[in-house]
Write an enzyme that holds these catalytic residues in place. Structure first.
Site, PDB file in Angstrom:
ATOM      1  N   TYR A  92      29.857  46.003  56.024  1.00 38.38           N
ATOM      2  CA  TYR A  92      30.479  45.320  54.902  1.00 38.38           C
ATOM      3  C   TYR A  92      29.708  44.039  54.586  1.00 38.38           C
ATOM      4  CZ  TYR A  92      33.634  44.942  51.241  1.00 38.38           C
ATOM      5  OH  TYR A  92      34.098  44.851  49.960  1.00 38.38           O
ATOM      6  N   ARG A 145      32.037  43.812  38.942  1.00 40.03           N
ATOM      7  CA  ARG A 145      31.877  42.537  39.656  1.00 40.03           C
ATOM      8  C   ARG A 145      31.807  42.824  41.148  1.00 40.03           C
ATOM      9  NH1 ARG A 145      35.760  39.953  42.500  1.00 40.03           N
ATOM     10  NH2 ARG A 145      34.356  40.825  43.974  1.00 40.03           N
ATOM     11  N   LYS A 163      34.638  49.983  52.094  1.00 43.11           N
ATOM     12  CA  LYS A 163      36.046  49.599  52.314  1.00 43.11           C
ATOM     13  C   LYS A 163      36.796  50.730  53.022  1.00 43.11           C
ATOM     14  CE  LYS A 163      36.707  45.512  50.475  1.00 43.11           C
ATOM     15  NZ  LYS A 163      37.600  44.427  50.171  1.00 43.11           N
ATOM     16  N   GLU A 234      39.118  47.743  43.312  1.00 47.34           N
ATOM     17  CA  GLU A 234      38.155  46.903  44.011  1.00 47.34           C
ATOM     18  C   GLU A 234      37.014  46.499  43.087  1.00 47.34           C
ATOM     19  OE1 GLU A 234      38.755  46.408  47.428  1.00 47.34           O
ATOM     20  OE2 GLU A 234      37.177  44.930  47.164  1.00 47.34           O
ATOM     21  N   ASP A 235      36.727  45.219  43.034  1.00 45.48           N
ATOM     22  CA  ASP A 235      35.545  44.707  42.329  1.00 45.48           C
ATOM     23  C   ASP A 235      35.456  45.123  40.858  1.00 45.48           C
ATOM     24  OD1 ASP A 235      35.048  43.409  44.631  1.00 45.48           O
ATOM     25  OD2 ASP A 235      33.108  44.307  45.067  1.00 45.48           O
ATOM     26  N   ASN A 238      36.808  40.379  36.065  1.00 49.64           N
ATOM     27  CA  ASN A 238      37.979  39.513  35.979  1.00 49.64           C
ATOM     28  C   ASN A 238      38.925  39.916  34.842  1.00 49.64           C
ATOM     29  OD1 ASN A 238      39.582  37.367  36.381  1.00 49.64           O
ATOM     30  ND2 ASN A 238      38.077  35.802  35.886  1.00 49.64           N
ATOM     31  N   ASP A 257      42.678  44.661  45.690  1.00 47.09           N
ATOM     32  CA  ASP A 257      42.359  43.918  46.911  1.00 47.09           C
ATOM     33  C   ASP A 257      41.753  42.553  46.622  1.00 47.09           C
ATOM     34  OD1 ASP A 257      42.297  43.831  49.799  1.00 47.09           O
ATOM     35  OD2 ASP A 257      40.120  43.785  49.560  1.00 47.09           O
ATOM     36  N   ASP A 258      40.972  42.444  45.557  1.00 48.74           N
ATOM     37  CA  ASP A 258      40.341  41.148  45.255  1.00 48.74           C
ATOM     38  C   ASP A 258      41.392  40.098  44.932  1.00 48.74           C
ATOM     39  OD1 ASP A 258      37.676  42.290  45.302  1.00 48.74           O
ATOM     40  OD2 ASP A 258      38.367  43.339  43.518  1.00 48.74           O
ATOM     41  N   ALA A 291      38.239  30.190  38.973  1.00 53.99           N
ATOM     42  CA  ALA A 291      39.572  30.617  38.529  1.00 53.99           C
ATOM     43  C   ALA A 291      39.543  32.091  38.147  1.00 53.99           C
ATOM     44  CB  ALA A 291      40.032  29.755  37.358  1.00 53.99           C
ATOM     45  N   GLY A 292      38.981  32.898  39.035  1.00 59.07           N
ATOM     46  CA  GLY A 292      38.934  34.344  38.795  1.00 59.07           C
ATOM     47  C   GLY A 292      40.030  35.042  39.570  1.00 59.07           C
ATOM     48  N   ASN A 397      31.425  35.523  48.525  1.00 65.92           N
ATOM     49  CA  ASN A 397      30.569  36.499  49.207  1.00 65.92           C
ATOM     50  C   ASN A 397      29.439  36.915  48.287  1.00 65.92           C
ATOM     51  OD1 ASN A 397      32.252  36.736  51.493  1.00 65.92           O
ATOM     52  ND2 ASN A 397      33.620  38.092  50.358  1.00 65.92           N
ATOM     53  N   ASN A 442      38.847  40.151  54.200  1.00 68.75           N
ATOM     54  CA  ASN A 442      39.978  40.966  53.736  1.00 68.75           C
ATOM     55  C   ASN A 442      40.285  42.113  54.687  1.00 68.75           C
ATOM     56  OD1 ASN A 442      39.382  39.351  51.535  1.00 68.75           O
ATOM     57  ND2 ASN A 442      40.105  40.874  50.070  1.00 68.75           N
TER      58      ASN A 442
HETATM   59  P1  NAD Z   1      35.652  36.394  39.386  1.00 69.62           P
HETATM   60  O1  NAD Z   1      34.397  36.733  38.711  1.00 69.62           O
HETATM   61  O2  NAD Z   1      36.935  36.987  38.921  1.00 69.62           O
HETATM   62  O3  NAD Z   1      35.845  34.803  39.338  1.00 69.62           O
HETATM   63  C1  NAD Z   1      34.852  33.834  39.519  1.00 69.62           C
HETATM   64  C2  NAD Z   1      35.335  32.555  38.871  1.00 69.62           C
HETATM   65  O4  NAD Z   1      34.417  31.494  39.130  1.00 69.62           O
HETATM   66  C3  NAD Z   1      35.450  32.664  37.356  1.00 69.62           C
HETATM   67  O5  NAD Z   1      36.690  32.124  36.942  1.00 69.62           O
HETATM   68  C4  NAD Z   1      34.339  31.772  36.855  1.00 69.62           C
HETATM   69  O6  NAD Z   1      34.653  31.164  35.626  1.00 69.62           O
HETATM   70  C5  NAD Z   1      34.259  30.744  37.959  1.00 69.62           C
HETATM   71  N1  NAD Z   1      32.998  30.033  37.949  1.00 69.62           N
HETATM   72  C6  NAD Z   1      31.759  30.511  37.686  1.00 69.62           C
HETATM   73  N2  NAD Z   1      30.868  29.515  37.712  1.00 69.62           N
HETATM   74  C7  NAD Z   1      31.537  28.398  38.006  1.00 69.62           C
HETATM   75  C8  NAD Z   1      31.156  27.038  38.177  1.00 69.62           C
HETATM   76  N3  NAD Z   1      29.901  26.672  38.056  1.00 69.62           N
HETATM   77  N4  NAD Z   1      32.109  26.154  38.469  1.00 69.62           N
HETATM   78  C9  NAD Z   1      33.387  26.535  38.601  1.00 69.62           C
HETATM   79  N5  NAD Z   1      33.802  27.789  38.455  1.00 69.62           N
HETATM   80  C10 NAD Z   1      32.898  28.714  38.159  1.00 69.62           C
HETATM   81  O7  NAD Z   1      35.462  36.720  40.902  1.00 69.62           O
HETATM   82  P2  NAD Z   1      36.568  36.739  42.076  1.00 69.62           P
HETATM   83  O8  NAD Z   1      37.096  38.101  42.279  1.00 69.62           O
HETATM   84  O9  NAD Z   1      37.546  35.648  41.844  1.00 69.62           O
HETATM   85  O10 NAD Z   1      35.643  36.403  43.317  1.00 69.62           O
HETATM   86  C11 NAD Z   1      34.994  35.145  43.406  1.00 69.62           C
HETATM   87  C12 NAD Z   1      34.248  35.068  44.718  1.00 69.62           C
HETATM   88  O11 NAD Z   1      35.163  35.163  45.787  1.00 69.62           O
HETATM   89  C13 NAD Z   1      33.220  36.192  44.933  1.00 69.62           C
HETATM   90  O12 NAD Z   1      32.040  35.650  45.480  1.00 69.62           O
HETATM   91  C14 NAD Z   1      33.871  37.090  45.927  1.00 69.62           C
HETATM   92  O13 NAD Z   1      32.931  37.722  46.767  1.00 69.62           O
HETATM   93  C15 NAD Z   1      34.700  36.101  46.725  1.00 69.62           C
HETATM   94  N6  NAD Z   1      35.819  36.759  47.386  1.00 69.62           N
HETATM   95  C16 NAD Z   1      36.022  36.473  48.704  1.00 69.62           C
HETATM   96  C17 NAD Z   1      37.019  37.095  49.397  1.00 69.62           C
HETATM   97  C18 NAD Z   1      37.254  36.733  50.834  1.00 69.62           C
HETATM   98  O14 NAD Z   1      36.629  35.886  51.337  1.00 69.62           O
HETATM   99  N7  NAD Z   1      38.153  37.340  51.533  1.00 69.62           N
HETATM  100  C19 NAD Z   1      37.805  38.032  48.761  1.00 69.62           C
HETATM  101  C20 NAD Z   1      37.602  38.302  47.397  1.00 69.62           C
HETATM  102  C21 NAD Z   1      36.599  37.643  46.725  1.00 69.62           C
END
Ligand code: NAD
Length: 536
Positions: A92, A145, A163, A234-235, A238, A257-258, A291-292, A397, A442
């Protein structure tokens, strides 16, 4: 009927290779098709480990393991289960990210199903081609994504496959009952379009009504064909992730899951961190960078947990703040999507993260923006001035996208940071102490939730299930683990963790009237009995 001879050896769910006993060789027509020695599984396992460890790169380790998965699934799962801490970063994040980037180049054999935009109107027919009837867990992506890597189109298939491997390795979901699916609606990634090896559809991404119609058809067809299956999203991008969750969560047994799994593992980390920093959840101020799906999902679950502790929803939300690519999310902004509105508060707009830290004075800083290095020295130092034990979660990630490394978080806060990340970081030596950063993976949550949901054939997946999963996970962290800096139990205990979560989720499903099987006298035993073992 069990296949015979070469057919058996070519069936990864049945093939045990050189471990087939003399009796099996006789019975299944395998005599002469295998070398003489009958090699026990643990010796086969040692041989695989030798090969994996001798490989030059993580990507070649990944290829060795997936090739093994295509030949002999039991042996693959034995290796992954017995060495989960070593194998998880290969199977993973972070290695799966590289594997997805190169998916079309390292492609050998199709696994799972691909449904394309061209299949509209015949998705049910296509699903009928899947050879097994009893499917219990499906992971589906449209590749828009992938981790923090963006649109990888059909190359994103590495994620559902990975996964589902974790479902089996971490919670004992029988691999014969899992199904990875990619909905290939094209890609807007020009590098893929230009790549002669790319395996997906070279069309611009399907959008709008046509996209929704395909997804609706898919959900109806997949749940008709596999009525006992849990469908994990998954993925997805947004814009689609939230919409689709809202559209399907009350109609099917499904979750994202995200959004929900991430929220649960993060809430568990928050609850563990509070055991280190002291104070109640309701007293905290959270600042999210990004804010994703992940950030908004975490904030929503944290707010729900605060409500359980007595706050109103409005009060709870007012403790969660966001910074997106345009700065602090405040009520006066006119460019906010509907999903961000509940967290847009009255405040002066700060254009950047440092300004936002100044404005909000958070106790928790949570990185979910996929922006490498976004937690600068200035930001982290300011957190350390504001808090005796600043809590820093760099959850993006893969590792290359993390907002800050563990070493920097400790260094910039004189070792006071309570740190957690999305991808693994090695232990850090800091002034004679060994600090073990926790990984908010996760995989602590979704396999256990899936096991619980499928054990009782729950009709729906609820937010309360993710809440109970988070609380169960947090309760499993020992004082010693907290003292070393880790907010999660060791990954080597993952099967036990998943079993405990599954039992809690299954109980709740019964309490919520969602179970579709009668409550057994011993639910714990029922759940554990369902856990498939890779040992032969
Ligand atoms: P997403 O694309 O839905 O959201 C990303 C957000 O970041 C968007 O709102 C975007 O506008 C914002 N963004 C981009 N550039 C920015 C900047 N310069 N300043 C501030 N904000 C900015 O993605 P997501 O599903 O929310 O995932 C985001 C990250 O979290 C990914 O890297 C993903 O791998 C990670 N993630 C980690 C876990 C975990 O650790 N368990 C789980 C899920 C996702």
């Amino acid at each position: 009927m069990t296949p015979h001879g070469p057919d058996l050896l070519h069936d990864p769910l049945l093939n045990h290779g050189t471990a087939h006993t003399r009796e099996e060789r006789e019975r299944h027509g395998l005599r002469g098709l295998l070398p003489h020695q009958v090699i026990p599984q643990e010796v086969q396992e040692a041989r695989v480990l030798e090969n994996v460890r001798a490989a030059a790169t993580d990507l070649s380790r990944y290829t060795i393991l997936t090739n093994l998965q295509d030949r002999n699934e039991s042996l693959f799962y034995r290796v992954v289960t017995d060495h989960v801490e070593e194998m998880m970063p290969i199977m993973y994040t972070p290695t799966v990210g590289q594997a997805c980037l190169k998916f079309s180049h390292i492609f050998r054999r199709a696994r799972g199903m691909y449904i394309t935009a061209e299949d509209r109107g015949s998705v049910a027919e296509l699903l009928a081609n899947w050879p097994r009837e009893d499917v219990r867990v499906i992971v589906v992506t449209d590749g828009e994504r992938i981790l923090g890597l963006g649109d990888l189109g059909a190359n994103g298939m590495g994620i559902p496959i990975g996964k589902l491997s974790l479902y089996t390795a971490c919670a004992g979901i029988d691999p014969a009952t899992t199904l990875p699916i990619t909905i290939d609606v094209g890609t807007n990634n020009q590098d893929l379009v230009d790549d002669p090896f790319y395996v997906g559809m070279k069309e611009p991404r399907l959008r709008g009504e046509a996209y929704d119609a395909l997804l609706d058809e898919f959900m109806e067809a997949v749940t008709t064909r596999f009525p006992r299956a849990l469908v994990q999203f998954e993925d997805f991008g947004n814009a689609n992730a939230f919409r689709l969750l809202r559209r399907y969560r009350d109609r099917y047994c499904t979750f994202n899951d995200d959004i929900q799994g991430t929220a649960s593992v993060a809430l568990a980390g928050v609850l563990s961190a509070l055991r280190v920093t002291g104070g109640t959840l309701a007293d905290q101020r959270f600042l999210f960078h990004g804010a994703g799906g992940a950030g908004l999902g975490i904030a929503t679950l944290i707010a729900a947990a605060m409500v359980e502790e007595g706050l109103t929803t409005a009060e709870a939300r007012s403790r969660c703040w966001f910074v997106d690519s345009r700065g602090l999310v405040v009520a006066s902004r006119t460019d906010l999507t509907e999903n961000k509105r509940p967290f847009a508060h009255e405040a002066v707009h700060a254009p950047d993260l440092l300004g936002a830290v100044e404005e909000v004075r958070p106790t928790f800083l949570v990185g979910v923006s996929g922006q490498h290095g976004a937690f600068t020295q200035e930001v982290v130092r300011r957190m350390a001035e504001l808090n005796e034990r600043p809590v820093i979660f760099a959850l993006s990630n893969p590792t290359s996208k993390a907002e800050c490394t563990a070493a920097r978080a400790y260094e910039w806060t004189e070792g006071r940071a309570v740190f957690s990340s999305g991808s693994p970081f090695s232990p850090v030596e800091y002034r004679g102490r060994t600090l073990v950063p926790g990984q908010g993976n996760n995989a602590y949550i979704f396999p256990g939730v899936g096991l619980g949901v499928t054990a009782v054939e729950a009709a729906r997946v609820t937010d309360e299930m993710f809440m109970v999963a988070a609380r169960t996970l947090a309760d499993l962290v020992s004082k010693e683990q907290l003292a070393s800096g880790s907010l999660y139990p060791p990954l080597r205990d993952i099967r036990e963790v998943s079993a405990r979560i599954a039992v809690a989720v299954a109980e709740l499903a019964h309490d919520q009237g969602l179970a579709r099987v009668p409550r057994p006298a011993d639910l714990g035993a029922r759940v554990r009995e369902r856990m498939w073992s890779p040992v032969y």
